[in-house]
Design a protein around this motif. Structure first.
Motif, PDB file in Angstrom:
ATOM      1  N   LEU A   1       5.679  17.839   6.168  1.00 13.24           N
ATOM      2  CA  LEU A   1       4.816  17.359   7.248  1.00 13.24           C
ATOM      3  C   LEU A   1       5.556  17.533   8.576  1.00 13.24           C
ATOM      4  CD1 LEU A   1       3.183  14.078   5.894  1.00 13.24           C
ATOM      5  CD2 LEU A   1       2.451  16.432   5.659  1.00 13.24           C
ATOM      6  N   PRO A   2       4.814  17.635   9.694  1.00 12.03           N
ATOM      7  CA  PRO A   2       5.491  17.781  10.998  1.00 12.03           C
ATOM      8  C   PRO A   2       6.431  16.600  11.259  1.00 12.03           C
ATOM      9  CG  PRO A   2       3.104  18.101  11.201  1.00 12.03           C
ATOM     10  CD  PRO A   2       3.351  17.609   9.812  1.00 12.03           C
ATOM     11  N   ASP A   3       7.612  16.898  11.808  1.00 17.07           N
ATOM     12  CA  ASP A   3       8.584  15.832  12.124  1.00 17.07           C
ATOM     13  C   ASP A   3       7.970  14.795  13.072  1.00 17.07           C
ATOM     14  OD1 ASP A   3      10.527  16.895  10.547  1.00 17.07           O
ATOM     15  OD2 ASP A   3      11.551  17.967  12.176  1.00 17.07           O
ATOM     16  N   GLU A   4       7.178  15.287  14.039  1.00 18.47           N
ATOM     17  CA  GLU A   4       6.585  14.356  15.020  1.00 18.47           C
ATOM     18  C   GLU A   4       5.663  13.362  14.322  1.00 18.47           C
ATOM     19  OE1 GLU A   4       3.864  12.537  17.763  1.00 18.47           O
ATOM     20  OE2 GLU A   4       3.258  13.958  16.229  1.00 18.47           O
ATOM     21  N   MET A   5       4.933  13.828  13.302  1.00 15.97           N
ATOM     22  CA  MET A   5       4.020  12.954  12.559  1.00 15.97           C
ATOM     23  C   MET A   5       4.815  11.857  11.831  1.00 15.97           C
ATOM     24  SD  MET A   5       1.290  14.135   9.643  1.00 15.97           S
ATOM     25  CE  MET A   5       0.403  12.936   8.634  1.00 15.97           C
ATOM     26  N   ILE A   6       5.904  12.266  11.216  1.00 15.21           N
ATOM     27  CA  ILE A   6       6.737  11.296  10.496  1.00 15.21           C
ATOM     28  C   ILE A   6       7.338  10.282  11.480  1.00 15.21           C
ATOM     29  CG2 ILE A   6       8.884  11.076   9.172  1.00 15.21           C
ATOM     30  CD1 ILE A   6       8.035  13.776   7.830  1.00 15.21           C
ATOM     31  N   ASP A   7       7.873  10.788  12.601  1.00 18.75           N
ATOM     32  CA  ASP A   7       8.462   9.886  13.612  1.00 18.75           C
ATOM     33  C   ASP A   7       7.420   8.892  14.127  1.00 18.75           C
ATOM     34  OD1 ASP A   7      10.784  11.260  13.306  1.00 18.75           O
ATOM     35  OD2 ASP A   7      10.589  12.443  15.149  1.00 18.75           O
TER      36      ASP A   7
ATOM     37  N   LEU B   1       0.856  -1.195   0.000  1.00 18.59           N
ATOM     38  CA  LEU B   1       0.000   0.000   0.000  1.00 18.59           C
ATOM     39  C   LEU B   1       0.884   1.235   0.000  1.00 18.59           C
ATOM     40  CD1 LEU B   1      -2.263  -1.088   2.960  1.00 18.59           C
ATOM     41  CD2 LEU B   1      -2.802  -1.310   0.549  1.00 18.59           C
ATOM     42  N   TYR B   2       0.665   2.108  -0.962  1.00 16.11           N
ATOM     43  CA  TYR B   2       1.377   3.388  -1.002  1.00 16.11           C
ATOM     44  C   TYR B   2       0.345   4.500  -0.855  1.00 16.11           C
ATOM     45  CZ  TYR B   2       5.791   1.335  -2.450  1.00 16.11           C
ATOM     46  OH  TYR B   2       6.950   0.612  -2.479  1.00 16.11           O
ATOM     47  N   PHE B   3       0.479   5.288   0.204  1.00 23.12           N
ATOM     48  CA  PHE B   3      -0.434   6.413   0.405  1.00 23.12           C
ATOM     49  C   PHE B   3       0.292   7.712   0.066  1.00 23.12           C
ATOM     50  CE2 PHE B   3      -2.278   3.160   3.069  1.00 23.12           C
ATOM     51  CZ  PHE B   3      -3.625   3.290   2.783  1.00 23.12           C
ATOM     52  N   SER B   4      -0.391   8.554  -0.710  1.00 26.66           N
ATOM     53  CA  SER B   4       0.115   9.911  -0.952  1.00 26.66           C
ATOM     54  C   SER B   4      -0.535  10.810   0.083  1.00 26.66           C
ATOM     55  CB  SER B   4      -0.278  10.373  -2.362  1.00 26.66           C
ATOM     56  OG  SER B   4       0.240   9.490  -3.330  1.00 26.66           O
ATOM     57  N   ILE B   5       0.259  11.260   1.051  1.00 26.06           N
ATOM     58  CA  ILE B   5      -0.271  12.105   2.128  1.00 26.06           C
ATOM     59  C   ILE B   5       0.643  13.319   2.271  1.00 26.06           C
ATOM     60  CG2 ILE B   5      -0.718  12.251   4.626  1.00 26.06           C
ATOM     61  CD1 ILE B   5      -1.475   9.278   4.540  1.00 26.06           C
TER      62      ILE B   5
ATOM     63  N   ASN C   1      -4.808  15.608   3.020  1.00 21.44           N
ATOM     64  CA  ASN C   1      -5.513  14.442   3.575  1.00 21.44           C
ATOM     65  C   ASN C   1      -4.946  14.002   4.917  1.00 21.44           C
ATOM     66  OD1 ASN C   1      -3.177  13.668   2.327  1.00 21.44           O
ATOM     67  ND2 ASN C   1      -4.068  11.973   1.165  1.00 21.44           N
ATOM     68  N   TYR C   2      -4.581  14.987   5.742  1.00 24.07           N
ATOM     69  CA  TYR C   2      -4.195  14.710   7.119  1.00 24.07           C
ATOM     70  C   TYR C   2      -4.600  15.912   7.948  1.00 24.07           C
ATOM     71  CZ  TYR C   2      -0.251  17.922   6.755  1.00 24.07           C
ATOM     72  OH  TYR C   2       0.514  19.053   6.606  1.00 24.07           O
ATOM     73  N   ASN C   3      -4.590  15.728   9.264  1.00 23.81           N
ATOM     74  CA  ASN C   3      -4.959  16.816  10.171  1.00 23.81           C
ATOM     75  C   ASN C   3      -3.677  17.526  10.618  1.00 23.81           C
ATOM     76  OD1 ASN C   3      -5.476  18.293  12.577  1.00 23.81           O
ATOM     77  ND2 ASN C   3      -7.366  17.126  12.873  1.00 23.81           N
ATOM     78  N   PRO C   4      -3.449  18.762  10.127  1.00 24.28           N
ATOM     79  CA  PRO C   4      -2.181  19.429  10.445  1.00 24.28           C
ATOM     80  C   PRO C   4      -2.035  19.767  11.920  1.00 24.28           C
ATOM     81  CG  PRO C   4      -3.569  20.837   9.036  1.00 24.28           C
ATOM     82  CD  PRO C   4      -4.293  19.543   9.215  1.00 24.28           C
ATOM     83  N   GLU C   5      -3.178  19.989  12.630  1.00 21.52           N
ATOM     84  CA  GLU C   5      -3.076  20.302  14.068  1.00 21.52           C
ATOM     85  C   GLU C   5      -2.650  19.061  14.856  1.00 21.52           C
ATOM     86  OE1 GLU C   5      -5.974  21.749  12.429  1.00 21.52           O
ATOM     87  OE2 GLU C   5      -4.630  23.469  12.303  1.00 21.52           O
TER      88      GLU C   5
ATOM     89  N   GLY D   1      -1.371  16.288  13.464  1.00 18.96           N
ATOM     90  CA  GLY D   1      -0.267  15.569  12.840  1.00 18.96           C
ATOM     91  C   GLY D   1      -0.588  14.100  12.646  1.00 18.96           C
ATOM     92  N   ARG D   2      -1.823  13.807  12.261  1.00 18.69           N
ATOM     93  CA  ARG D   2      -2.244  12.417  12.051  1.00 18.69           C
ATOM     94  C   ARG D   2      -3.111  12.349  10.789  1.00 18.69           C
ATOM     95  NH1 ARG D   2       1.164  12.070  15.212  1.00 18.69           N
ATOM     96  NH2 ARG D   2       1.144  11.151  17.304  1.00 18.69           N
ATOM     97  N   ALA D   3      -3.103  11.170  10.147  1.00 22.32           N
ATOM     98  CA  ALA D   3      -3.960  10.912   8.983  1.00 22.32           C
ATOM     99  C   ALA D   3      -4.916   9.790   9.373  1.00 22.32           C
ATOM    100  CB  ALA D   3      -3.124  10.517   7.776  1.00 22.32           C
TER     101      ALA D   3
END
Ligand code: SF4
Length: 295
Positions: free
Chosen positions: A190-196, A135-139, A145-149, A151-153
């Motif tokens: 994207l926020p670093d915390e979201m990626i981590d 599965l490859y998601f483009s986010i 297609n994510y919540n910037p506040e 930091g989650r999809a």
């Protein structure tokens, strides 16, 4: 066909294919998003284009001659919108798995923001196959297609939740990656915390530069310039850029190059620039030979 990059036929000469394990299929042109950077208008898909189930079967038959292929992947448009009679994307993925190839698709994740539809989709796949599913998601900020506040999809959160519901052997079948498009602007990150957070849950994160193709041509000044010797021209993408010698030994005008072969309808293509290289059931010997003996 759309756009100035539509398929061109010509002699095959010398060919060079980076990934001979992958058969990429553009499944349909339809999408439920309207991203400002979408490349579809420069791709050789007619408006309303959709691959048929029969064409997929023809492609899987061709794959038997392309010895190194082990992965068959759908792009679009949005693959989860594909329908033909009672069949949907899950039926196509199971058909690929039954043929002995790892299926995969790229999605904007919209189907999976609803947990019960997300669960039904993967429960049907788990019931029908023990083959891994890629599965490859483009986010990103272009897909919105994510919540910037937070930091989650939600699409990713739902898949993580369902993996916890199923037995480990089933959950492990899902190989999840997120592809993030990055422009020169810091705001595109994207926020670093979201990626981590998502990396800590086993999701692979990749970064792709915004390319000046399709709709993104109208803001090409925001596209990282990969050919420039000035790192400033990469902008925010600089932290993800691995410099490589983009001109390979032996590059010549008479050489046709592509990342992977692509099927659209009845025709196979090399891309960038688009070049038609064969038809369903009639792949030329040069292409078949290029896939011989690699795994
Ligand atoms: S989700 Fe993909 S195909 Fe759909 S509009 Fe956005 S970039 Fe284009």
């Amino acid at each position: 066909m759309n756009g100035e990059r539509a398929g061109v036929e010509g002699p095959l000469m010398n060919i060079e294919i980076d990934d001979k394990s992958l058969m990429m299929i553009f499944l349909l042109e339809e999408c439920n998003f309207t991203c400002a950077h979408c490349a579809r208008e420069d791709e050789p898909m007619d408006p309303g284009y959709k691959l048929s189930f029969e064409q997929l079967q023809g492609c899987l038959s061709d794959c038997r001659n392309l010895k190194s292929i082990n992965w068959v992947h759908f792009s679009g448009g949005e693959p989860t919108l594909w329908k033909e009679g009672n069949r949907d994307l899950v039926d196509l993925l199971l058909e690929i798995a039954d043929a002995g190839y790892t299926p995969g698709f790229t999605s904007n994740g919209s189907l999976f923001v609803n947990y019960s539809r997300c669960r039904d989709f993967f429960a049907r796949y788990f019931e029908g196959s023990t083959m891994p599913l890629r599965l490859y998601f483009s986010i990103d900020t272009f897909h919105k297609n994510y919540n910037p506040e937070k930091g989650r999809a939600r699409s990713l959160d739902n898949i993580i939740k369902l993996k916890q519901e199923f037995p480990q052997a089933k959950a492990d079948l899902l190989i999840i990656s997120v592809m993030i498009t990055v422009s020169k602007e810091v705001d595109s990150l994207l926020p670093d915390e979201m990626i981590d957070h998502y990396e800590s849950l086993g999701i692979k994160i990749g970064f792709v530069p915004l390319y000046p193709i399709g709709r993104a041509k109208s803001f090409s000044h925001l596209c990282p310039d990969l050919d420039s010797d000035n790192p400033e021209e990469l902008g925010a993408y600089r932290r993800y850029y691995k410099k490589e010698d983009r001109k390979r030994p032996g590059d010549a005008e008479d050489r046709l190059k592509t990342d992977h072969i692509i099927l659209i309808g009845n025709d196979y293509y090399f891309s960038d620039p688009w070049h038609k290289v064969g038809q369903l059931g009639h792949l030329p010997d040069e292409i078949i030979g290029a896939y011989a003996g690699e795994s």
